[in-house]
Design a protein around this motif. Sequence first.
Motif, mmCIF file in Angstrom:
data_model
loop_
_atom_site.group_PDB
_atom_site.id
_atom_site.type_symbol
_atom_site.label_atom_id
_atom_site.label_comp_id
_atom_site.label_asym_id
_atom_site.label_seq_id
_atom_site.Cartn_x
_atom_site.Cartn_y
_atom_site.Cartn_z
ATOM 1 N N MET A 1 -9.042 17.641 4.985
ATOM 2 C CA MET A 1 -8.666 19.115 5.126
ATOM 3 C C MET A 1 -9.604 19.846 4.517
ATOM 4 O O MET A 1 -10.012 21.196 4.777
ATOM 5 N N LEU A 4 -12.462 21.044 7.087
ATOM 6 C CA LEU A 4 -12.209 21.778 8.076
ATOM 7 C C LEU A 4 -12.085 23.112 7.171
ATOM 8 O O LEU A 4 -12.758 24.336 7.562
ATOM 9 N N LEU A 5 -11.662 23.620 5.841
ATOM 10 C CA LEU A 5 -12.179 25.214 5.064
ATOM 11 C C LEU A 5 -12.985 25.574 5.398
ATOM 12 O O LEU A 5 -13.154 26.197 5.500
ATOM 13 N N MET A 8 -14.610 26.368 8.715
ATOM 14 C CA MET A 8 -13.489 27.610 8.504
ATOM 15 C C MET A 8 -14.802 28.933 7.687
ATOM 16 O O MET A 8 -15.704 30.324 8.637
ATOM 17 N N CYS A 12 -16.642 32.067 8.385
ATOM 18 C CA CYS A 12 -16.975 33.904 8.788
ATOM 19 C C CYS A 12 -17.791 34.336 7.626
ATOM 20 O O CYS A 12 -17.799 35.626 8.043
ATOM 21 N N MET A 15 -20.920 35.481 10.532
ATOM 22 C CA MET A 15 -20.901 35.698 11.403
ATOM 23 C C MET A 15 -21.673 37.441 10.401
ATOM 24 O O MET A 15 -21.552 37.948 9.861
ATOM 25 N N SER A 16 -23.313 37.182 11.595
ATOM 26 C CA SER A 16 -23.402 39.209 10.960
ATOM 27 C C SER A 16 -23.261 40.032 12.340
ATOM 28 O O SER A 16 -23.410 39.766 12.881
ATOM 29 N N VAL A 17 -22.194 40.883 11.990
ATOM 30 C CA VAL A 17 -21.889 41.874 12.744
ATOM 31 C C VAL A 17 -22.135 43.509 12.574
ATOM 32 O O VAL A 17 -21.768 44.503 12.768
ATOM 33 N N LEU B 332 0.079 22.699 3.828
ATOM 34 C CA LEU B 332 -1.886 22.678 4.942
ATOM 35 C C LEU B 332 -1.354 23.756 6.193
ATOM 36 O O LEU B 332 -2.512 24.552 6.205
ATOM 37 N N LEU B 336 -3.872 26.692 6.590
ATOM 38 C CA LEU B 336 -4.151 27.458 6.983
ATOM 39 C C LEU B 336 -3.933 28.585 7.278
ATOM 40 O O LEU B 336 -5.146 29.682 8.202
ATOM 41 N N ILE B 339 -6.088 31.897 5.252
ATOM 42 C CA ILE B 339 -7.108 32.135 5.984
ATOM 43 C C ILE B 339 -7.507 32.142 7.080
ATOM 44 O O ILE B 339 -7.842 33.760 7.105
ATOM 45 N N VAL B 343 -9.400 35.960 8.151
ATOM 46 C CA VAL B 343 -10.049 36.307 9.194
ATOM 47 C C VAL B 343 -9.946 37.367 9.721
ATOM 48 O O VAL B 343 -10.411 38.256 10.200
ATOM 49 N N TYR B 346 -10.533 40.594 7.835
ATOM 50 C CA TYR B 346 -12.344 40.721 8.191
ATOM 51 C C TYR B 346 -12.112 41.662 9.951
ATOM 52 O O TYR B 346 -12.715 42.286 10.119
ATOM 53 N N VAL B 350 -14.385 45.040 10.284
ATOM 54 C CA VAL B 350 -15.839 45.585 11.319
ATOM 55 C C VAL B 350 -15.811 46.106 12.429
ATOM 56 O O VAL B 350 -14.297 46.107 13.475
ATOM 57 N N ASN B 354 -19.648 43.583 18.382
ATOM 58 C CA ASN B 354 -20.305 42.432 18.646
ATOM 59 C C ASN B 354 -19.015 41.673 19.262
ATOM 60 O O ASN B 354 -18.092 41.290 18.939
ATOM 61 N N ILE B 357 -17.625 39.198 17.651
ATOM 62 C CA ILE B 357 -15.768 38.751 16.433
ATOM 63 C C ILE B 357 -14.868 39.647 16.762
ATOM 64 O O ILE B 357 -13.686 38.562 16.468
#
Lengths: 213, 421
Positions: A1, A4-5, A8, A12, A15-17, B332, B336, B339, B343, B346, B350, B354, B357
Amino acid sequence: MKKLLKIMLLGCLSMSVHAEEAKLEKIQVPKDKPSIARGAEDWINNCLTCHTMKYVKYRDLLSLGIDKAKVDGWRGEASLDTPLTAQMPDAVAMATFAKLPPDLSLMAQARDGGPNYVYSYLIGYYVKPDGSVGNHIFAETKMPDPLGISSAANAAERADKQKTARSIVTFLTWAADPHAGERDTLGKYVIVYLVVLSALLYAVKKQIWSRLK
Amino acid sequence: MSGPIINWIDKRFPLTSFVKHELTDYPTPRNLSYWWNFGFLAGIVLVLQVATGIFLAMHYKADATLAFDSIQHIMREVNYGWLLRYMHAVGASAFFFVIFVHMARTLYYGSFRAPRELLWWTGQGLLLMLMATAFMGYLLPWGQMSFWGATVITNLFKVTPFIGDDIVIWLRGDYSVGDDTLTRFFSLHYLFPFLIIGAVIVHLVALHTVKSSNPSGIDLKAKDNIPFHPYFTAKDLYGLGIFLIVYSVFVFFIPNSLIEPANNVPANPMVTPSHIVPEWYFLPFYAILRSVPNMFGGVVAMALSVMMFAFMPFLDRSRIPGGARYRPIYRLQFYLFLIDMLVLGYVGYVPPTNHNIVIVGQVATFCYFASFFVVPFVSKMEENWLIKRGLPEGIMELMEREKRDLEARKEEQGRRKGDRI
């Protein structure tokens, strides 16, 4: 786990955005009245020709500790409750720039980057290879280099103009949020009060819950 | 409570019995953690928002030509107007923060499960009303982001079959967002909080019928319950103190951190801001809207994403109590999902310029819905696995009892059906 975190999270972060944009100069904006008053003077000398500040009145300048005689000199016939209004008539502005120069009351809060943006913009003028003047921060700007920083002859002159820009930004920051100083002071008392109150409430809670077996 | 006045009232109105039933004798599980403070905090924020809002409305002008100026009038000339406005603006964010934590706690501990489904659904209704109120309130400063945000969102109703265009005009009161939109949003922004107060009362009635859940997920025996007052009033007030410290840091020191700079430019229908973003609390849902290439699909997906929570009582088929506490897989899934929300937030923030994205947004949107759809299967498999692995004594017993009750009820139903035939 956890793996995985991590994956992820890394995803995040990597990522260059952000679109490439000119780097803003970071400045410290003074909050004391004398600095703001100096800024007001610099703003009036450099900006009031074209720009209005409709939410700031001549009377507000007195509260900054600016000499009454000086304010009277700036306002002329206008009353103390007149907003700081551009000297250039709108028709002339339209004829010259094809648009009205924006009101500057809230300018220090109206752009991403706030005061840093305005400062970087003011000192962002440069002479292009073809001899015309451009701006690093806002390429499409119609405002001619107000402080003449693009034509500064040497480092000392440039530093001097940067100082003026900083001073103008100090005034703009105050004008966008004139109660910021009062807010800061009051805020400190409120936080101290709430910390003491919370400590007491915690003691009360502890005491009451201690009755339980 | 006693005394001649109280006696006089009690003969005419159930004051003492009400206070007794809802406060001093109201049984509350003693093992509630601080995560159970957030419902009370939401109530306080609601009161704060209504109180500051009423005073702001005394100085605000709902008129497209005056609205922006009247906000500046409040900020500069009204005594402590800046305080009222910053409290109200920060309060909106605080409200969503508190509600999101409140919901996350419910999901984590499985508090939405029987018999608390109606409690959860009234909460879902409250969330929708809160979102509508916040959205309409955001138009009132009449800044660029206010105007364009309202334009983008009202425009979504275009996808309604057959009458889409008419609905958009009906909502706006004009062909585009304008003075009519502003006045109706102001009127509704003033109305909705009172509807919310009514719904909160329904929410509380439901709560006091089924009582609070607790971290163990097991219905506690009488000795494990303690009266709400004074124990939880004391605990809630301490929590309120901590909340107010954080809230005040935002109000007094960084009030503009949550206000988009573009909203300090008056609304201008001729100039579109380079990047239209909603407030932070709408970002994950906005990202879902944008991630679906088709507009109709996007709107449906966004609406569904907010409503998915309501299905949780049906989706979660595990009989193990205590939510994530005794269920490692569910735990879990919960993290998840959090998270995934971040995401999406975010991605919503933006600009979608892109390509990566856009892909990340689509994957996160898929994960968002998938995390709901897998719950029925995963929860059942997890239950079997956990039973095989061995559960604590009390929990197995409880599950057996619930199973017996369920079968007894089914039998009873079957018999009644038989009678009718």
